[in-house]
Design a protein around this motif. Structure first.
Motif, PDB file in Angstrom:
ATOM      1  N   MET A  23       0.811  -1.321   0.077  1.00 22.60           N
ATOM      2  CA  MET A  23      -0.156  -0.003   0.183  1.00 22.60           C
ATOM      3  C   MET A  23       0.890   1.113   0.066  1.00 22.60           C
ATOM      4  SD  MET A  23      -3.294   0.858   0.057  1.00 22.60           S
ATOM      5  CE  MET A  23      -4.328   2.195   0.318  1.00 22.60           C
ATOM      6  N   ILE A  24       0.585   2.105  -0.870  1.00 21.38           N
ATOM      7  CA  ILE A  24       1.144   3.397  -0.816  1.00 21.38           C
ATOM      8  C   ILE A  24       0.763   4.385  -0.136  1.00 21.38           C
ATOM      9  CG2 ILE A  24       2.347   5.201  -2.638  1.00 21.38           C
ATOM     10  CD1 ILE A  24       2.551   3.031  -4.669  1.00 21.38           C
ATOM     11  N   SER A  25       1.427   5.158   0.731  1.00 21.40           N
ATOM     12  CA  SER A  25       0.978   6.194   1.440  1.00 21.40           C
ATOM     13  C   SER A  25       0.437   7.354   0.752  1.00 21.40           C
ATOM     14  CB  SER A  25       2.063   6.484   2.668  1.00 21.40           C
ATOM     15  OG  SER A  25       2.939   7.443   2.086  1.00 21.40           O
ATOM     16  N   VAL A  26      -0.455   8.023   1.459  1.00 21.08           N
ATOM     17  CA  VAL A  26      -0.673   9.462   0.996  1.00 21.08           C
ATOM     18  C   VAL A  26       0.557  10.429   1.104  1.00 21.08           C
ATOM     19  CG1 VAL A  26      -2.153  11.432   1.663  1.00 21.08           C
ATOM     20  CG2 VAL A  26      -3.015   9.206   1.764  1.00 21.08           C
ATOM     21  N   GLN A  27       1.627  10.361   1.639  1.00 15.72           N
ATOM     22  CA  GLN A  27       2.625  11.042   1.645  1.00 15.72           C
ATOM     23  C   GLN A  27       3.591  10.872   0.538  1.00 15.72           C
ATOM     24  OE1 GLN A  27       3.998  13.850   4.022  1.00 15.72           O
ATOM     25  NE2 GLN A  27       4.806  13.994   1.890  1.00 15.72           N
ATOM     26  N   ALA A  28       3.486   9.493   0.195  1.00 17.01           N
ATOM     27  CA  ALA A  28       4.205   8.762  -0.918  1.00 17.01           C
ATOM     28  C   ALA A  28       3.788   9.528  -2.101  1.00 17.01           C
ATOM     29  CB  ALA A  28       4.425   7.534  -0.978  1.00 17.01           C
ATOM     30  N   TRP A  29       2.318   9.505  -2.238  1.00 18.37           N
ATOM     31  CA  TRP A  29       1.726  10.047  -3.307  1.00 18.37           C
ATOM     32  C   TRP A  29       2.068  11.279  -3.770  1.00 18.37           C
ATOM     33  CZ3 TRP A  29       0.646   7.034  -7.339  1.00 18.37           C
ATOM     34  CH2 TRP A  29       0.236   5.699  -7.257  1.00 18.37           C
ATOM     35  N   SER A  30       1.919  12.031  -2.645  1.00 16.72           N
ATOM     36  CA  SER A  30       2.021  13.495  -2.729  1.00 16.72           C
ATOM     37  C   SER A  30       3.750  13.891  -2.986  1.00 16.72           C
ATOM     38  CB  SER A  30       1.900  14.207  -1.298  1.00 16.72           C
ATOM     39  OG  SER A  30       2.221  15.651  -1.197  1.00 16.72           O
TER      40      SER A  30
ATOM     41  N   CYS B 184      12.919   7.689  -1.342  1.00 15.20           N
ATOM     42  CA  CYS B 184      14.093   6.849  -1.103  1.00 15.20           C
ATOM     43  C   CYS B 184      14.057   6.039   0.136  1.00 15.20           C
ATOM     44  CB  CYS B 184      15.337   7.529  -1.249  1.00 15.20           C
ATOM     45  SG  CYS B 184      15.783   7.941  -2.913  1.00 15.20           S
ATOM     46  N   ALA B 185      13.840   6.620   1.125  1.00 14.12           N
ATOM     47  CA  ALA B 185      13.666   6.292   2.489  1.00 14.12           C
ATOM     48  C   ALA B 185      12.438   5.212   2.727  1.00 14.12           C
ATOM     49  CB  ALA B 185      13.349   7.291   3.493  1.00 14.12           C
ATOM     50  N   SER B 186      11.401   5.570   1.775  1.00 14.57           N
ATOM     51  CA  SER B 186      10.239   4.687   1.867  1.00 14.57           C
ATOM     52  C   SER B 186      10.366   3.349   0.989  1.00 14.57           C
ATOM     53  CB  SER B 186       9.115   5.518   1.483  1.00 14.57           C
ATOM     54  OG  SER B 186       8.642   6.392   2.150  1.00 14.57           O
ATOM     55  N   GLY B 187      11.641   3.262   0.191  1.00 13.69           N
ATOM     56  CA  GLY B 187      12.019   2.118  -0.451  1.00 13.69           C
ATOM     57  C   GLY B 187      11.630   2.030  -2.074  1.00 13.69           C
ATOM     58  N   PHE B 188      11.423   3.229  -2.624  1.00 13.79           N
ATOM     59  CA  PHE B 188      11.198   3.199  -3.939  1.00 13.79           C
ATOM     60  C   PHE B 188      12.516   3.490  -4.571  1.00 13.79           C
ATOM     61  CE2 PHE B 188       7.176   4.756  -1.911  1.00 13.79           C
ATOM     62  CZ  PHE B 188       6.289   4.000  -2.741  1.00 13.79           C
TER      63      PHE B 188
ATOM     64  N   ILE C  74      -0.012   2.033 -16.710  1.00 10.70           N
ATOM     65  CA  ILE C  74       1.005   1.292 -16.727  1.00 10.70           C
ATOM     66  C   ILE C  74       0.741  -0.018 -15.753  1.00 10.70           C
ATOM     67  CG2 ILE C  74       3.271   0.661 -15.739  1.00 10.70           C
ATOM     68  CD1 ILE C  74       3.245   2.546 -18.235  1.00 10.70           C
ATOM     69  N   GLN C  75      -0.251   0.370 -14.742  1.00  8.21           N
ATOM     70  CA  GLN C  75      -0.953  -0.857 -13.938  1.00  8.21           C
ATOM     71  C   GLN C  75       0.226  -1.293 -12.939  1.00  8.21           C
ATOM     72  OE1 GLN C  75      -4.456  -2.252 -14.021  1.00  8.21           O
ATOM     73  NE2 GLN C  75      -4.485  -0.121 -14.628  1.00  8.21           N
ATOM     74  N   ASP C  76       1.193  -0.489 -12.694  1.00  6.80           N
ATOM     75  CA  ASP C  76       2.061  -0.978 -11.772  1.00  6.80           C
ATOM     76  C   ASP C  76       2.582   0.178 -10.797  1.00  6.80           C
ATOM     77  OD1 ASP C  76       4.127  -1.778 -10.057  1.00  6.80           O
ATOM     78  OD2 ASP C  76       4.992  -2.978 -11.796  1.00  6.80           O
ATOM     79  N   PRO C  77       1.743   0.662  -9.701  1.00  2.00           N
ATOM     80  CA  PRO C  77       2.208   1.986  -8.989  1.00  2.00           C
ATOM     81  C   PRO C  77       3.318   2.038  -8.531  1.00  2.00           C
ATOM     82  CG  PRO C  77      -0.084   1.235  -8.497  1.00  2.00           C
ATOM     83  CD  PRO C  77       0.646   0.140  -9.318  1.00  2.00           C
ATOM     84  N   HIS C  78       3.925   1.047  -7.902  1.00  2.00           N
ATOM     85  CA  HIS C  78       5.212   0.985  -7.536  1.00  2.00           C
ATOM     86  C   HIS C  78       6.438   1.059  -8.542  1.00  2.00           C
ATOM     87  CE1 HIS C  78       8.395  -0.099  -4.496  1.00  2.00           C
ATOM     88  NE2 HIS C  78       7.406  -0.139  -3.468  1.00  2.00           N
ATOM     89  N   LEU C  79       6.193   0.430  -9.433  1.00  2.00           N
ATOM     90  CA  LEU C  79       7.065   0.550 -10.687  1.00  2.00           C
ATOM     91  C   LEU C  79       7.380   2.195 -10.874  1.00  2.00           C
ATOM     92  CD1 LEU C  79       9.067  -0.458 -12.929  1.00  2.00           C
ATOM     93  CD2 LEU C  79       7.243  -0.910 -14.245  1.00  2.00           C
TER      94      LEU C  79
END
Length: 217
Positions: A1-8, A205-209, A162-167
Protein backbone atom coordinates in the motif's frame (compact mmCIF):
# COMPACT_ATOMS: atom_id res chain seq x y z
CA UNK A 1 0.00 0.00 0.00
CA UNK A 2 1.40 3.38 -1.02
CA UNK A 3 0.94 6.10 1.59
CA UNK A 4 -0.71 9.47 1.04
CA UNK A 5 2.66 11.13 1.71
CA UNK A 6 4.37 9.00 -0.95
CA UNK A 7 1.72 9.90 -3.51
CA UNK A 8 2.13 13.58 -2.64
CA UNK A 9 5.91 13.31 -3.01
CA UNK A 10 5.54 11.45 -6.31
CA UNK A 11 3.27 14.20 -7.61
CA UNK A 12 5.91 16.78 -6.74
CA UNK A 13 8.54 14.85 -8.71
CA UNK A 14 6.12 14.30 -11.59
CA UNK A 15 5.42 18.03 -11.88
CA UNK A 16 9.12 18.92 -11.71
CA UNK A 17 10.20 16.35 -14.29
CA UNK A 18 8.03 17.93 -16.97
CA UNK A 19 9.41 20.92 -18.84
CA UNK A 20 6.00 22.39 -19.75
CA UNK A 21 7.15 23.40 -23.23
CA UNK A 22 4.58 24.35 -25.84
CA UNK A 23 5.08 22.11 -28.91
CA UNK A 24 6.18 24.10 -31.95
CA UNK A 25 7.52 23.26 -35.43
CA UNK A 26 11.00 21.71 -35.42
CA UNK A 27 13.42 20.24 -37.96
CA UNK A 28 12.86 16.70 -36.71
CA UNK A 29 11.37 14.68 -33.86
CA UNK A 30 13.29 12.14 -31.81
CA UNK A 31 11.14 9.58 -30.01
CA UNK A 32 13.09 8.08 -27.12
CA UNK A 33 12.69 4.33 -26.80
CA UNK A 34 11.17 2.82 -23.66
CA UNK A 35 8.53 0.36 -22.48
CA UNK A 36 5.84 2.94 -23.25
CA UNK A 37 4.30 2.90 -26.74
CA UNK A 38 2.59 6.13 -25.76
CA UNK A 39 5.82 7.89 -26.79
CA UNK A 40 5.21 6.69 -30.35
CA UNK A 41 1.57 7.78 -30.16
CA UNK A 42 2.53 11.31 -29.07
CA UNK A 43 5.16 11.53 -31.79
CA UNK A 44 2.61 10.48 -34.41
CA UNK A 45 0.08 13.03 -33.16
CA UNK A 46 2.65 15.82 -33.39
CA UNK A 47 3.69 14.65 -36.88
CA UNK A 48 0.08 14.72 -38.02
CA UNK A 49 -0.24 18.24 -36.62
CA UNK A 50 2.61 19.32 -38.92
CA UNK A 51 5.23 19.91 -36.24
CA UNK A 52 8.06 18.21 -38.20
CA UNK A 53 8.61 16.33 -41.46
CA UNK A 54 10.79 13.52 -40.13
CA UNK A 55 10.86 11.19 -37.11
CA UNK A 56 13.76 9.29 -35.57
CA UNK A 57 12.78 6.47 -33.25
CA UNK A 58 15.74 5.39 -31.14
CA UNK A 59 16.29 2.50 -28.77
CA UNK A 60 17.48 -1.10 -28.47
CA UNK A 61 16.06 -3.14 -25.58
CA UNK A 62 16.45 -3.07 -21.81
CA UNK A 63 15.53 -5.34 -18.92
CA UNK A 64 12.11 -3.69 -18.95
CA UNK A 65 11.45 -4.07 -22.68
CA UNK A 66 13.26 -7.26 -23.69
CA UNK A 67 10.16 -9.45 -23.40
CA UNK A 68 7.51 -7.05 -24.65
CA UNK A 69 9.57 -5.46 -27.46
CA UNK A 70 11.79 -8.26 -28.75
CA UNK A 71 12.53 -6.52 -32.06
CA UNK A 72 13.80 -3.44 -30.20
CA UNK A 73 12.08 -0.35 -28.88
CA UNK A 74 12.69 1.79 -31.97
CA UNK A 75 11.36 -0.90 -34.30
CA UNK A 76 8.20 -1.38 -32.26
CA UNK A 77 7.71 2.39 -32.24
CA UNK A 78 8.09 2.42 -36.03
CA UNK A 79 5.51 -0.33 -36.42
CA UNK A 80 3.09 1.60 -34.21
CA UNK A 81 3.61 4.78 -36.25
CA UNK A 82 3.00 2.94 -39.52
CA UNK A 83 -0.23 1.49 -38.07
CA UNK A 84 -1.33 5.03 -37.21
CA UNK A 85 -0.73 6.27 -40.75
CA UNK A 86 2.74 7.79 -40.82
CA UNK A 87 4.37 7.09 -44.21
CA UNK A 88 7.46 4.88 -44.05
CA UNK A 89 9.81 7.46 -45.66
CA UNK A 90 9.08 9.85 -42.78
CA UNK A 91 10.56 7.45 -40.20
CA UNK A 92 14.19 6.65 -39.43
CA UNK A 93 15.11 3.90 -36.97
CA UNK A 94 18.14 4.00 -34.70
CA UNK A 95 18.23 0.50 -33.14
CA UNK A 96 21.33 0.49 -30.95
CA UNK A 97 20.97 3.09 -28.18
CA UNK A 98 20.74 1.74 -24.63
CA UNK A 99 20.59 4.95 -22.63
CA UNK A 100 19.53 8.56 -23.08
CA UNK A 101 22.99 9.78 -24.04
CA UNK A 102 23.23 7.15 -26.77
CA UNK A 103 19.71 8.02 -27.91
CA UNK A 104 20.85 11.57 -28.56
CA UNK A 105 24.31 10.82 -29.96
CA UNK A 106 23.27 7.96 -32.23
CA UNK A 107 20.25 9.89 -33.54
CA UNK A 108 22.47 12.87 -34.25
CA UNK A 109 24.92 10.65 -36.15
CA UNK A 110 22.13 9.01 -38.15
CA UNK A 111 20.68 12.36 -39.17
CA UNK A 112 24.12 13.61 -40.21
CA UNK A 113 24.66 10.45 -42.29
CA UNK A 114 21.36 11.08 -44.05
CA UNK A 115 22.26 14.70 -44.72
CA UNK A 116 19.40 16.13 -42.66
CA UNK A 117 19.89 19.75 -41.66
CA UNK A 118 18.88 20.08 -38.01
CA UNK A 119 18.40 23.35 -36.14
CA UNK A 120 15.76 22.17 -33.68
CA UNK A 121 14.50 18.89 -32.24
CA UNK A 122 11.14 18.04 -30.75
CA UNK A 123 12.26 15.52 -28.14
CA UNK A 124 9.49 13.09 -27.19
CA UNK A 125 9.80 11.02 -24.01
CA UNK A 126 7.75 9.57 -21.19
CA UNK A 127 6.18 12.33 -19.06
CA UNK A 128 8.47 11.78 -16.09
CA UNK A 129 11.64 11.84 -18.20
CA UNK A 130 11.20 15.14 -20.04
CA UNK A 131 13.67 17.04 -17.88
CA UNK A 132 16.26 14.27 -17.93
CA UNK A 133 16.07 13.99 -21.72
CA UNK A 134 16.21 17.77 -22.14
CA UNK A 135 19.24 18.13 -19.85
CA UNK A 136 21.05 15.33 -21.68
CA UNK A 137 20.34 16.75 -25.13
CA UNK A 138 21.45 20.22 -24.08
CA UNK A 139 24.92 19.04 -23.12
CA UNK A 140 25.40 16.66 -26.07
CA UNK A 141 23.86 18.83 -28.79
CA UNK A 142 24.14 22.38 -27.44
CA UNK A 143 23.94 24.18 -30.76
CA UNK A 144 20.34 23.23 -31.49
CA UNK A 145 17.02 24.17 -29.92
CA UNK A 146 15.39 21.43 -27.85
CA UNK A 147 11.63 21.35 -27.33
CA UNK A 148 10.32 18.71 -24.93
CA UNK A 149 7.06 16.81 -25.35
CA UNK A 150 5.24 13.87 -23.79
CA UNK A 151 1.73 12.54 -23.36
CA UNK A 152 -0.47 15.15 -21.59
CA UNK A 153 -1.34 12.83 -18.70
CA UNK A 154 -1.79 13.20 -14.98
CA UNK A 155 0.23 11.01 -12.65
CA UNK A 156 -2.93 9.09 -11.78
CA UNK A 157 -3.74 8.45 -15.43
CA UNK A 158 -0.18 7.33 -16.11
CA UNK A 159 -0.23 4.89 -13.20
CA UNK A 160 -3.53 3.50 -14.48
CA UNK A 161 -2.02 3.01 -17.94
CA UNK A 162 1.05 1.17 -16.58
CA UNK A 163 -0.88 -0.83 -13.97
CA UNK A 164 2.09 -0.92 -11.60
CA UNK A 165 2.09 1.99 -9.12
CA UNK A 166 5.26 0.93 -7.33
CA UNK A 167 7.18 0.71 -10.61
CA UNK A 168 6.07 4.20 -11.63
CA UNK A 169 7.23 5.66 -8.31
CA UNK A 170 10.51 3.76 -8.58
CA UNK A 171 11.04 5.24 -12.05
CA UNK A 172 10.23 8.75 -10.85
CA UNK A 173 12.83 8.40 -8.10
CA UNK A 174 15.37 7.00 -10.56
CA UNK A 175 14.84 9.89 -12.96
CA UNK A 176 15.28 12.39 -10.14
CA UNK A 177 18.48 10.73 -8.92
CA UNK A 178 20.01 11.05 -12.37
CA UNK A 179 19.25 14.77 -12.43
CA UNK A 180 21.25 15.06 -9.21
CA UNK A 181 24.17 12.77 -10.13
CA UNK A 182 24.75 13.04 -13.85
CA UNK A 183 25.73 16.73 -14.09
CA UNK A 184 28.75 15.88 -11.92
CA UNK A 185 29.72 13.20 -14.44
CA UNK A 186 29.25 15.43 -17.46
CA UNK A 187 26.22 13.54 -18.77
CA UNK A 188 23.75 16.44 -18.61
CA UNK A 189 23.50 20.13 -17.81
CA UNK A 190 23.01 21.16 -14.21
CA UNK A 191 19.54 22.36 -13.28
CA UNK A 192 18.34 23.92 -10.06
CA UNK A 193 16.31 21.49 -7.98
CA UNK A 194 13.85 23.15 -5.57
CA UNK A 195 14.27 22.16 -1.95
CA UNK A 196 10.75 20.77 -1.81
CA UNK A 197 11.55 18.42 -4.72
CA UNK A 198 14.81 17.29 -3.11
CA UNK A 199 12.98 16.57 0.14
CA UNK A 200 10.25 14.61 -1.67
CA UNK A 201 12.94 12.55 -3.39
CA UNK A 202 14.68 11.76 -0.11
CA UNK A 203 11.43 10.66 1.54
CA UNK A 204 10.61 8.35 -1.37
CA UNK A 205 14.09 6.83 -1.20
CA UNK A 206 13.66 6.26 2.52
CA UNK A 207 10.30 4.61 1.83
CA UNK A 208 11.94 2.04 -0.41
CA UNK A 209 11.19 3.28 -3.94
CA UNK A 210 14.72 2.52 -5.00
CA UNK A 211 14.74 -0.24 -7.62
CA UNK A 212 15.69 2.18 -10.41
CA UNK A 213 18.52 3.95 -8.63
CA UNK A 214 21.99 3.70 -10.11
CA UNK A 215 24.85 2.70 -7.76
CA UNK A 216 26.69 5.65 -6.24
CA UNK A 217 30.47 5.19 -6.13
Amino acid sequence: MISVQAWSDAQRLWDFQQMHHEPRPCSVAIGLGSHDLGVADVTVDLYQRGMFPLIVFTGATSRTTRARMPRGEAEHYRERALELGVPAPAILVEPNARNTGENINFSRELLAERGVDVSSVLLVSKPYEERRAYATARILWPEIEIVSASAPMTLSDYVDSIQDPHLVLDMLVGAQQRLLLYPEQGFMIRQEVPESVAEAYERLCASGFTSRLVPVR
